[in-house]
Motif scaffolding. Structure first.
Motif, mmCIF file in Angstrom:
data_model
loop_
_atom_site.group_PDB
_atom_site.id
_atom_site.type_symbol
_atom_site.label_atom_id
_atom_site.label_comp_id
_atom_site.label_asym_id
_atom_site.label_seq_id
_atom_site.Cartn_x
_atom_site.Cartn_y
_atom_site.Cartn_z
ATOM 1 N N LYS A 330 59.663 52.474 54.535
ATOM 2 C CA LYS A 330 58.973 53.353 53.575
ATOM 3 C C LYS A 330 57.890 53.868 53.351
ATOM 4 O O LYS A 330 57.183 54.636 52.555
ATOM 5 C CB LYS A 330 59.620 52.852 52.207
ATOM 6 N N ALA A 331 56.612 53.831 53.843
ATOM 7 C CA ALA A 331 55.288 53.850 53.824
ATOM 8 C C ALA A 331 54.623 53.194 55.575
ATOM 9 O O ALA A 331 55.115 52.933 56.283
ATOM 10 C CB ALA A 331 54.682 52.542 52.942
ATOM 11 N N PRO A 332 54.061 54.833 55.272
ATOM 12 C CA PRO A 332 52.483 54.420 56.223
ATOM 13 C C PRO A 332 52.000 52.608 56.220
ATOM 14 O O PRO A 332 50.942 52.259 55.739
ATOM 15 C CB PRO A 332 51.968 55.771 55.643
ATOM 16 N N ARG A 333 51.444 52.636 57.573
ATOM 17 C CA ARG A 333 50.909 51.528 57.985
ATOM 18 C C ARG A 333 49.267 51.494 57.997
ATOM 19 O O ARG A 333 47.957 50.653 57.965
ATOM 20 C CB ARG A 333 50.909 51.259 59.146
ATOM 21 N N TRP A 334 49.034 52.826 57.763
ATOM 22 C CA TRP A 334 47.761 53.731 57.746
ATOM 23 C C TRP A 334 46.743 53.297 56.331
ATOM 24 O O TRP A 334 46.349 54.408 56.702
ATOM 25 C CB TRP A 334 47.591 54.865 58.530
ATOM 26 N N ALA A 335 47.722 53.783 55.207
ATOM 27 C CA ALA A 335 47.177 53.795 53.842
ATOM 28 C C ALA A 335 47.388 52.593 52.793
ATOM 29 O O ALA A 335 48.855 51.727 53.684
ATOM 30 C CB ALA A 335 47.864 55.514 52.957
ATOM 31 N N LEU A 336 47.169 53.072 51.763
ATOM 32 C CA LEU A 336 47.353 51.429 50.739
ATOM 33 C C LEU A 336 47.022 51.770 49.693
ATOM 34 O O LEU A 336 45.898 52.458 49.427
ATOM 35 C CB LEU A 336 46.418 50.760 50.755
ATOM 36 N N ALA A 337 47.492 51.191 48.221
ATOM 37 C CA ALA A 337 46.901 51.873 47.167
ATOM 38 C C ALA A 337 46.444 50.615 46.506
ATOM 39 O O ALA A 337 47.981 49.593 46.688
ATOM 40 C CB ALA A 337 48.613 52.180 46.670
ATOM 41 N N HIS A 338 45.286 50.540 46.530
ATOM 42 C CA HIS A 338 44.872 49.664 45.865
ATOM 43 C C HIS A 338 44.968 50.076 43.642
ATOM 44 O O HIS A 338 44.441 50.401 42.854
ATOM 45 C CB HIS A 338 43.169 49.773 45.769
ATOM 46 N N LYS A 339 46.102 49.401 43.503
ATOM 47 C CA LYS A 339 46.142 49.474 42.013
ATOM 48 C C LYS A 339 44.845 48.918 40.877
ATOM 49 O O LYS A 339 44.774 47.713 41.449
ATOM 50 C CB LYS A 339 47.494 48.811 41.808
ATOM 51 N N PHE A 340 45.107 49.571 39.691
ATOM 52 C CA PHE A 340 44.327 48.977 38.964
ATOM 53 C C PHE A 340 44.624 47.437 38.228
ATOM 54 O O PHE A 340 46.136 48.277 38.073
ATOM 55 C CB PHE A 340 43.363 49.900 38.048
ATOM 56 N N PRO A 341 43.430 46.196 36.998
ATOM 57 C CA PRO A 341 44.170 45.613 35.933
ATOM 58 C C PRO A 341 44.525 46.526 35.130
ATOM 59 O O PRO A 341 44.391 47.530 35.059
ATOM 60 C CB PRO A 341 43.273 44.978 36.165
ATOM 61 N N ALA A 342 45.766 46.021 34.017
ATOM 62 C CA ALA A 342 46.043 46.291 33.407
ATOM 63 C C ALA A 342 44.812 46.754 32.347
ATOM 64 O O ALA A 342 44.221 45.147 31.956
ATOM 65 C CB ALA A 342 47.034 46.469 32.606
ATOM 66 N N GLU A 343 44.463 47.379 31.078
ATOM 67 C CA GLU A 343 43.527 47.409 30.340
ATOM 68 C C GLU A 343 44.590 45.551 28.802
ATOM 69 O O GLU A 343 44.922 46.061 28.510
ATOM 70 C CB GLU A 343 42.790 48.366 29.279
ATOM 71 N N ARG A 344 43.359 45.417 28.074
ATOM 72 C CA ARG A 344 43.936 44.543 27.582
ATOM 73 C C ARG A 344 42.765 45.053 25.630
ATOM 74 O O ARG A 344 41.728 44.975 26.031
ATOM 75 C CB ARG A 344 44.111 43.262 27.921
ATOM 76 N N ALA A 345 44.112 44.119 24.813
ATOM 77 C CA ALA A 345 43.386 43.849 23.552
ATOM 78 C C ALA A 345 43.841 42.541 22.834
ATOM 79 O O ALA A 345 45.234 42.394 23.193
ATOM 80 C CB ALA A 345 43.423 45.322 22.865
ATOM 81 N N GLU A 346 42.794 42.741 21.437
ATOM 82 C CA GLU A 346 43.802 41.494 20.702
ATOM 83 C C GLU A 346 45.012 42.320 19.791
ATOM 84 O O GLU A 346 43.617 42.816 19.028
ATOM 85 C CB GLU A 346 42.659 40.805 20.066
ATOM 86 N N THR A 347 45.406 41.724 18.825
ATOM 87 C CA THR A 347 45.709 42.070 17.939
ATOM 88 C C THR A 347 46.558 41.405 17.120
ATOM 89 O O THR A 347 46.467 39.702 17.553
ATOM 90 C CB THR A 347 46.705 43.721 17.889
#
Length: 724
Positions: A330-347
């Motif tokens: 389902k995906a090309p071997r020649w491409a990749l998505a480098h995802k960001f980590p989620a942002e965090r906070a305290e509450t």
């Protein structure tokens, strides 16, 4: 995944792959087809990664419906026409660490047999969070625009994209005879906020004009810019799209009579020259170090961008290398998505509320002290279920670390005060809406209300199910009518449907109703006074009792009136025979299953503890027994008889596989039974016939191996027709 690093048996792996396939398919449908995701991108990615790990460890267990073979989701019922893509619109594989990016580059180098010192150029651009769209230009003029859909078939949105200023109707300069530009339709953050505010104001004005009290909670707003873009583009009325501030940028191409360049970067520059926007952060990188440096540069500035992004996409620059690398499922071997980590906070967790869904599921929702996470104020967080609360050890008053995973749905990452000396949170064992027992079935984490037909949170959906096509199939009593009659207080239980004859004048007084339509509705209701018993049982919406199971139950019982007594007998059996050591270890308890089958007088393999327990729980509730007694006082379902017709498949075993296009799997099995055949789920030496639809896989191979006849759906329809 290395099997010995995380021991798991082959049987457990097969079961987990089955659950993952169903979970991922459901979330694909919610995200791609309904624009209403229930989990975060990070949670979804975790499911996909686990599936990939198991498939790598057990390649012989890869399923026909494996998520690794799917792209997006087939289109749900839609007023928009369908379009088949000339070139499939693919998905992308994901990376979440620098090491995974390094391995991606190394994998490309190995595949192409390149020396260690030979440069591999990559493009890198920010990954916008929008709706994939393909624009087909012929001789420079836009002739077709389509959404991705399931990658092979999308929706025709040509009229709608005419109102997106970024999309030219005519390309500048010379262009190939055919060129499909592919990219994302998106909505900027500020426009998204303004749209939700406008929806709220419009609802307020409408309520005030009617002299009604305004309830902000009743306003359906978009969850995020991606959903807003999808909902705005996929409109039958293009004027709605025209009123929404949508944008577009290109990131690639599909079908093309000629490709104007030898590298990804060159072609993207040409697309920009034709008048289509591309990412302002598109760069060519000559090494992994440059790629990661650009990733960190984009990540550092993402909160200041006008639009939402969730990562960076890398693509091999040379097109001849792209062609050599090709594609996986389902995906090309020649491409990749480098995802960001989620942002965090305290509450602080201020309280835990329990919401009851339309299926009775009790979902705990944490109410938070407002906190800013990734530019959005978060006040609520889902706690998923009873087990998740126990795992996190959360209680009102705890300090929590929360994140907007995938920049969409808030989730709890850590409980900072779980060691504080406070009693644990006690999950309710009764429904907060109706007071019925709330239980979790064996092997399940979700706690569900057993009130069913009397629970206010479930009632209208249960009524809609009761009259639906697979159940009583009452023509004229659709969802809107049920909502209207329920709001007027005329429908509270299924039995009330059969009292509507006393409200003829009331119905006639409603706007849109005439003598003929009212009489037709009441006649359709009266025609169901002696309903098919299996349809009636299915219509009750008892958990685990689908259309096929309802028929299987009544083949043994015959008389549906016996059901409450049989359910009570199962309940007594459970009390007298609590789970023994065999069951407590999670093993299959043959003795219990056989006891339940004996009580229900059935021999079907598909009926066991899950069905028996569901029946026992349903009829153990006094509320449900009252509803049942009320309903049975108005109806007279005859003894259930399986009517069979002589046919070419009488006495034979039939297996249905692949995607059936003209009927559901339940309908197909019902047809087989009506023709005197047995519908089985697996191909074996006892199988006489296989009916295969599109996407049929391993079962076809098994059929060929055993020399079993295989026909398509059209041939099956001829068998049904010939039987009369």
């Amino acid at each position: 995944m290395e099997p010995d690093a995380n021991p798991i048996s082959e049987a457990d792996a097969a079961n987990e792959l089955m659950r993952l396939a169903r979970q991922i398919a459901r979330h694909n449908r919610l995200y791609h087809a309904e624009d209403s995701p229930e989990i975060s991108d990070a949670e979804y990615d975790a499911l996909v990664r686990r599936n990939a790990e198991l498939e790598a460890a057990f390649p012989h267990l890869v399923r026909e419906d494996s998520p690794s073979r799917q792209v997006g989701h087939e289109i749900a019922a839609s007023p928009l026409s369908k379009v088949r893509h000339e070139v499939r619109m693919m998905s992308l594989d994901n990376a979440f660490s620098d090491e995974e990016v390094e391995e991606f580059v190394a994998r490309v180098r190995r595949f192409l047999s390149l020396a260690e010192d030979e440069e591999i150029g990559f493009t890198a651009e920010d990954k916008i969070d929008g709706l994939s769209c393909s624009l087909r230009y012929e001789h420079g003029r836009l002739v077709m625009a389509a959404t991705r859909g399931d990658g092979e078939v999308g929706e025709n949105v040509t009229a709608n994209v005419a109102f997106i200023p970024d999309i030219p109707q005519q390309l500048d300069g010379e262009a190939p005879d055919v060129f499909e530009v592919r990219g994302e339709v998106y909505m900027e953050k500020q426009a998204f906020t303004a749209l939700n505010q406008q929806l709220m104001e419009d609802a307020r004005e409408k309520a005030e004009s009617r002299g009604e009290a305004f309830d902000p909670a009743s306003v359906r707003q978009f969850a995020n810019p991606r959903n807003a873009a999808a909902g705005s583009l996929r409109q039958k009325d293009a004027s709605v799209t025209a009123a929404r501030p949508l944008r577009f940028w290109a990131h690639g191409w599909g079908a093309a009579s000629d490709v104007p360049g030898e590298t990804q970067h060159e072609v993207m520059q040409r697309i920009q020259a034709w008048g289509l926007p591309i990412s302002p952060h598109l760069r060519r990188c000559g090494s992994v170090a440059e790629m990661l440096q650009h990733y960190r540069r984009i990540a550092a500035g993402r909160t200041g961008l006008a639009y939402e992004i969730d990562g960076v996409v890398y693509k091999v620059d040379r097109l001849d290398w792209q062609r050599r690398l090709g594609f996986v499922a389902k995906a090309p071997r020649w491409a990749l998505a480098h995802k960001f980590p989620a942002e965090r906070a305290e509450t602080t967790l201020q309280q835990i509320d329990i919401q009851v869904g339309r299926t009775g599921k009790l979902t705990p929702v944490g109410r938070l002290a407002p906190v800013l996470v990734g530019g959005v104020t978060v006040t609520n967080v889902t706690l998923h279920n009873r087990d998740e609360i126990a795992r996190l050890g959360v209680r009102p008053g705890d300090r929590l670390v929360v994140q907007r995973a995938g920049d969409v749905i808030p989730q709890v990452v850590e409980n900072l005060t779980r060691e504080a000396d406070r009693p644990p949170y006690v999950f309710p064992d009764h429904c907060p809406e109706c007071g019925s027992e709330a239980v979790a079935e064996e092997g399940e984490v979700d706690v569900r209300c057993t009130g069913g037909l009397i629970c206010p949170a479930q009632r209208t959906e249960r009524l809609k199910h009761f009259v639906s096509r697979g159940a009583l199939d009452i023509e004229g009593l659709g969802e809107k009518t049920i909502d209207q009659f329920f709001a007027l207080g005329w429908l509270e239980s299924p039995a009330d449907i059969f009292r509507l004859k006393d409200r003829r004048d009331d119905i006639l007084a409603l706007e849109g109703w005439q003598d003929k339509s009212v009489d037709n509705l009441l006649a359709a209701i009266e025609a169901k006074r002696t309903p098919d018993a299996a349809r009636l049982l299915f219509g009750l919406g008892i958990r685990h009792v689908g259309a096929v199971t309802a028929r299987d139950l009544l083949k043994g019982l015959v008389d549906i009136h016996l059901l409450p007594a049989k359910a009570a007998e199962i309940h007594r059996y459970r009390e007298e025979n609590p789970r023994g050591e065999e069951e407590s270890e999670g093993k299959f308890n043959t003795r219990t299953v056989e006891a339940i089958k004996a009580i229900l007088q059935v021999r079907t393999d598909g009926i066991g503890t899950a069905v028996g327990n569901a029946l026992a729980d349903f009829f153990h509730e006094e509320h449900n027994r009252r509803v049942w007694d009320d309903l049975m006082g108005l109806l007279d379902p005859p003894p259930y008889e399986v009517e069979t017709r002589a046919s070419a498949v009488s006495g034979k075993t039939v297996v249905f596989t692949g995607k059936l296009e003209t009927m559901s799997r339940d309908e197909a099995k019902a047809q087989a039974e009506a023709l005197g055949a047995k519908a089985a789920g697996t191909v074996s030496a006892k199988t006489d016939l296989v009916v295969a639809g599109p996407g049929a896989g391993s079962k076809l191979g098994k059929a060929a191996e055993l020399g079993i006849e295989v026909i398509d759906e059209a041939a099956w329809a001829e068998i049904v027709k010939a039987a009369g």
